[in-house]
Design a protein around this motif. Sequence first.
Motif, short mmCIF file in Angstrom:
data_model
loop_
_atom_site.label_atom_id
_atom_site.label_comp_id
_atom_site.label_asym_id
_atom_site.label_seq_id
_atom_site.Cartn_x
_atom_site.Cartn_y
_atom_site.Cartn_z
N SER A 41 0.82 -1.21 0.00
CA SER A 41 0.00 0.00 0.00
C SER A 41 0.85 1.26 0.00
N ALA A 42 2.18 1.09 0.15
CA ALA A 42 3.07 2.25 0.17
C ALA A 42 4.47 1.82 -0.25
N ARG A 44 8.57 3.57 0.03
CA ARG A 44 9.42 4.68 0.45
C ARG A 44 10.11 5.27 -0.77
#
Length: 70
Positions: A41-42, A44
Motif C-alpha cells: 500500500s506504500a 518509500r
Amino acid sequence: MSIILRLDRVMADRKISLNELSEKVGVTNVNLSKLKTGKVSAIRFSTLNAICKALDCQPGDILEFVNDDE
C-alpha cells in the motif's frame, strides 16, 4: 483511482531477476516480491529511488495511475 505497479514489466525489459535487483537495491526478496505483485500500500521514496537507479528508469515506468471512474 488506483496506482498500478509495473515493476515486473520493467524487470523483464531489463532482463534482471528478483535476486539480482534485491542485491542492487538492498531490499529483501520478500519485499521486492510484494512490490512486483502489487501487494503493497506504500513505497518509500528511498526504495523507489534505489529501484530506479538499479533499473535505469523513471518512477513513471514503474507506477501507473488508472482512473477507476471511467
